[in-house]
Design a protein around this motif. Structure first.
Motif, PDB file in Angstrom:
ATOM      1  N   ASP A 199      37.123  32.552  51.140  1.00  0.00           N
ATOM      2  CA  ASP A 199      35.859  32.081  50.590  1.00  0.00           C
ATOM      3  C   ASP A 199      35.108  33.237  49.927  1.00  0.00           C
ATOM      4  OD1 ASP A 199      33.763  30.452  49.903  1.00  0.00           O
ATOM      5  OD2 ASP A 199      32.808  30.561  51.880  1.00  0.00           O
ATOM      6  N   PRO A 200      35.237  33.376  48.609  1.00  0.00           N
ATOM      7  CA  PRO A 200      36.015  32.508  47.706  1.00  0.00           C
ATOM      8  C   PRO A 200      37.474  32.933  47.654  1.00  0.00           C
ATOM      9  CG  PRO A 200      34.903  34.176  46.434  1.00  0.00           C
ATOM     10  CD  PRO A 200      34.488  34.399  47.862  1.00  0.00           C
ATOM     11  N   PRO A 201      38.371  32.000  47.386  1.00  0.00           N
ATOM     12  CA  PRO A 201      39.783  32.373  47.255  1.00  0.00           C
ATOM     13  C   PRO A 201      40.037  33.061  45.926  1.00  0.00           C
ATOM     14  CG  PRO A 201      39.510  30.057  46.774  1.00  0.00           C
ATOM     15  CD  PRO A 201      38.157  30.560  47.212  1.00  0.00           C
ATOM     16  N   PRO A 202      41.031  33.951  45.854  1.00  0.00           N
ATOM     17  CA  PRO A 202      41.354  34.590  44.582  1.00  0.00           C
ATOM     18  C   PRO A 202      42.009  33.600  43.617  1.00  0.00           C
ATOM     19  CG  PRO A 202      42.916  35.258  46.273  1.00  0.00           C
ATOM     20  CD  PRO A 202      41.857  34.465  46.959  1.00  0.00           C
ATOM     21  N   THR A 203      42.000  33.962  42.354  1.00  0.00           N
ATOM     22  CA  THR A 203      42.591  33.134  41.305  1.00  0.00           C
ATOM     23  C   THR A 203      43.907  33.732  40.847  1.00  0.00           C
ATOM     24  OG1 THR A 203      40.422  32.401  40.504  1.00  0.00           O
ATOM     25  CG2 THR A 203      42.284  32.186  38.984  1.00  0.00           C
ATOM     26  N   ALA A 204      44.964  32.931  40.860  1.00  0.00           N
ATOM     27  CA  ALA A 204      46.274  33.357  40.379  1.00  0.00           C
ATOM     28  C   ALA A 204      46.443  32.914  38.939  1.00  0.00           C
ATOM     29  CB  ALA A 204      47.386  32.759  41.243  1.00  0.00           C
ATOM     30  N   TYR A 215      48.352  29.661  32.779  1.00  0.00           N
ATOM     31  CA  TYR A 215      48.112  28.739  33.882  1.00  0.00           C
ATOM     32  C   TYR A 215      47.333  29.467  34.965  1.00  0.00           C
ATOM     33  CZ  TYR A 215      49.038  25.891  38.018  1.00  0.00           C
ATOM     34  OH  TYR A 215      48.900  25.159  39.164  1.00  0.00           O
ATOM     35  N   GLU A 216      46.277  28.836  35.499  1.00  0.00           N
ATOM     36  CA  GLU A 216      45.479  29.432  36.560  1.00  0.00           C
ATOM     37  C   GLU A 216      45.290  28.441  37.701  1.00  0.00           C
ATOM     38  OE1 GLU A 216      41.773  30.832  35.018  1.00  0.00           O
ATOM     39  OE2 GLU A 216      42.631  32.693  34.234  1.00  0.00           O
ATOM     40  N   GLN A 217      45.209  28.970  38.914  1.00  0.00           N
ATOM     41  CA  GLN A 217      44.898  28.160  40.075  1.00  0.00           C
ATOM     42  C   GLN A 217      44.328  29.077  41.156  1.00  0.00           C
ATOM     43  OE1 GLN A 217      48.240  26.491  42.147  1.00  0.00           O
ATOM     44  NE2 GLN A 217      49.401  28.390  42.165  1.00  0.00           N
ATOM     45  N   THR A 218      43.502  28.513  42.016  1.00  0.00           N
ATOM     46  CA  THR A 218      43.032  29.288  43.159  1.00  0.00           C
ATOM     47  C   THR A 218      44.054  29.164  44.280  1.00  0.00           C
ATOM     48  OG1 THR A 218      41.737  27.406  43.974  1.00  0.00           O
ATOM     49  CG2 THR A 218      40.599  29.027  42.598  1.00  0.00           C
ATOM     50  N   VAL A 219      44.259  30.251  44.999  1.00  0.00           N
ATOM     51  CA  VAL A 219      45.197  30.253  46.126  1.00  0.00           C
ATOM     52  C   VAL A 219      44.539  30.950  47.309  1.00  0.00           C
ATOM     53  CG1 VAL A 219      47.250  30.235  44.657  1.00  0.00           C
ATOM     54  CG2 VAL A 219      46.298  32.405  45.381  1.00  0.00           C
ATOM     55  N   SER A 220      44.793  30.437  48.481  1.00  0.00           N
ATOM     56  CA  SER A 220      44.264  31.058  49.692  1.00  0.00           C
ATOM     57  C   SER A 220      45.428  31.627  50.485  1.00  0.00           C
ATOM     58  CB  SER A 220      43.491  30.038  50.535  1.00  0.00           C
ATOM     59  OG  SER A 220      42.860  30.668  51.630  1.00  0.00           O
ATOM     60  N   LEU A 221      45.399  32.925  50.693  1.00  0.00           N
ATOM     61  CA  LEU A 221      46.530  33.599  51.325  1.00  0.00           C
ATOM     62  C   LEU A 221      46.620  33.337  52.813  1.00  0.00           C
ATOM     63  CD1 LEU A 221      46.261  37.068  49.528  1.00  0.00           C
ATOM     64  CD2 LEU A 221      47.483  35.020  48.804  1.00  0.00           C
ATOM     65  N   ASP A 222      45.573  32.783  53.418  1.00  0.00           N
ATOM     66  CA  ASP A 222      45.597  32.583  54.870  1.00  0.00           C
ATOM     67  C   ASP A 222      45.512  31.111  55.277  1.00  0.00           C
ATOM     68  OD1 ASP A 222      43.035  32.221  54.034  1.00  0.00           O
ATOM     69  OD2 ASP A 222      42.120  33.675  55.390  1.00  0.00           O
ATOM     70  N   GLU A 268      55.757  38.863  26.252  1.00  0.00           N
ATOM     71  CA  GLU A 268      55.576  39.513  27.546  1.00  0.00           C
ATOM     72  C   GLU A 268      54.999  38.510  28.535  1.00  0.00           C
ATOM     73  OE1 GLU A 268      54.248  43.927  28.338  1.00  0.00           O
ATOM     74  OE2 GLU A 268      52.458  42.675  28.154  1.00  0.00           O
ATOM     75  N   LEU A 269      55.636  38.377  29.661  1.00  0.00           N
ATOM     76  CA  LEU A 269      55.145  37.506  30.718  1.00  0.00           C
ATOM     77  C   LEU A 269      54.183  38.299  31.589  1.00  0.00           C
ATOM     78  CD1 LEU A 269      55.324  34.773  32.239  1.00  0.00           C
ATOM     79  CD2 LEU A 269      57.169  35.786  33.593  1.00  0.00           C
ATOM     80  N   GLN A 270      53.003  37.731  31.828  1.00  0.00           N
ATOM     81  CA  GLN A 270      51.979  38.401  32.623  1.00  0.00           C
ATOM     82  C   GLN A 270      51.585  37.502  33.781  1.00  0.00           C
ATOM     83  OE1 GLN A 270      48.988  38.999  29.597  1.00  0.00           O
ATOM     84  NE2 GLN A 270      50.009  40.795  28.742  1.00  0.00           N
ATOM     85  N   PHE A 271      51.395  38.090  34.943  1.00  0.00           N
ATOM     86  CA  PHE A 271      51.039  37.311  36.128  1.00  0.00           C
ATOM     87  C   PHE A 271      50.194  38.176  37.052  1.00  0.00           C
ATOM     88  CE2 PHE A 271      55.489  38.665  35.904  1.00  0.00           C
ATOM     89  CZ  PHE A 271      55.491  39.715  36.816  1.00  0.00           C
ATOM     90  N   GLY A 272      49.367  37.523  37.860  1.00  0.00           N
ATOM     91  CA  GLY A 272      48.520  38.317  38.737  1.00  0.00           C
ATOM     92  C   GLY A 272      47.658  37.479  39.652  1.00  0.00           C
ATOM     93  N   LEU A 273      46.810  38.180  40.391  1.00  0.00           N
ATOM     94  CA  LEU A 273      45.936  37.572  41.386  1.00  0.00           C
ATOM     95  C   LEU A 273      44.662  38.401  41.430  1.00  0.00           C
ATOM     96  CD1 LEU A 273      45.916  35.331  43.634  1.00  0.00           C
ATOM     97  CD2 LEU A 273      46.681  37.106  45.221  1.00  0.00           C
ATOM     98  N   LYS A 274      43.512  37.735  41.329  1.00  0.00           N
ATOM     99  CA  LYS A 274      42.272  38.508  41.328  1.00  0.00           C
ATOM    100  C   LYS A 274      41.091  37.684  41.848  1.00  0.00           C
ATOM    101  CE  LYS A 274      41.087  37.468  36.484  1.00  0.00           C
ATOM    102  NZ  LYS A 274      40.827  38.062  35.151  1.00  0.00           N
TER     103      LYS A 274
END
Length: 297
Positions: A199-204, A215-222, A268-274
């Protein structure tokens, strides 16, 4: 008599039943099996000795290997250990035992079911905000890890404390199998004291540097962890996340960051979490890397 002849004309010629495909030359059977999948080829071995010889032939497994597999292996310092006379043995080795490539900056392996190319970018090859400052991130080794990748990249990134959380990576889509749907996965662990990821979850995010959609989505690691083989047996509380943590066979967790269809080309493929908006403190995340592999189905 004439009525029976007319009935036969209406029904067409009698069906050819009991055709034995094993009478075909082994080369023909190999060509047929090569049009299936590695799993089908393994099943074909149980049909007969003739099918086994055809299904295990180098001609079949050469088709299942990526067209550029020799160039990929040539990048590895362990290329000498991959000098198999059997292409099937080579295929299975590349499926079960990732190899280091690109000056030991990435690991490469094959998806066992499809033969598609897969990669892991270790934490050191990711861009991690404040990753070089020991006040925020620490680089540690986990000698007890069961991960094959961890034996190659013993150093992982452990988050001490950040408010500006940003991890991303990139690679050329030309390294991937064309016309294939891929997903990127964060491979990680959480310490018992971990906090700040719900809270808040990061955005992938995942997308290409060209005109492709990001493509974006929120993800919660726990969120509740899904055990291997029990993906459909976990009921989550109402939430917006389309991805949830899964326990890998090597003891690490993974969470899908998003999917991408590789049309081919040189983008170039780009990916991440923030999470860089609310800036709440985060701690206790251990990052092994980001794995890119084909989706199932």
């Amino acid at each position: 008599m004439m009525e029976k002849e007319k009935e036969g004309e209406r029904n067409g010629p009698p069906c050819a039943c009991g055709v034995d495909i094993s009478v075909l030359p082994e080369g023909c059977i190999s060509d047929i099996v090569a049009l299936t999948t590695p799993m089908d080829a393994c099943r074909a071995c149980a049909v007969s000795s003739i099918f086994r010889a055809a299904a295990e032939s180098n001609a079949v497994w050469e088709r299942f290997l990526p067209s550029d597999y020799q160039a990929i292996i040539a990048q590895s310092s362990s290329s000498d250990s991959l000098n198999f006379s059997s292409k099937k043995q080579l295929y299975l080795s590349l499926s079960d035992n990732p190899i280091l490539i690109d000056d030991n900056k990435k690991s490469f392996f094959l998806d066992k079911l499809s033969g598609k190319k897969c990669y892991l970018l270790p934490a050191r090859e990711l861009t991690i905000a404040w990753g070089d400052d020991p006040h925020y991130w620490r680089w540690v080794s986990l000698p007890e890890s069961r991960s094959l990748h961890n034996s190659m990249f013993p150093e992982v990134a452990e988050l001490h404390l950040v408010f500006w959380f940003d991890i991303n990576g990139k690679m050329s889509v030309s390294m991937l199998s064309p016309k294939t749907n891929y997903a990127a996965y964060l491979v990680y662990k959480l310490t018992e004291e971990a906090y700040g990821f719900d809270d808040p979850p990061p955005t992938a995010s995942i997308g290409t540097s060209g005109a492709g959609e990001v493509y974006e989505q929120t993800v919660s690691l726990d969120l509740p962890i899904v055990e291997p083989g029990q993906e459909d047996q976990v009921v989550l509380p109402q939430q917006l996340h389309t991805s949830r943590p899964k326990l890998r066979n090597d003891g690490w967790l993974e969470i899908e960051l998003g999917q991408f269809f590789n049309e081919g080309g040189e983008d170039e493929l780009q990916f991440g979490l923030k999470e860089v908006k609310d800036l709440w403190g985060k701690s206790g995340l251990i990052v092994e890397g980001i794995e890119v592999r084909p989706t199932k189905g």
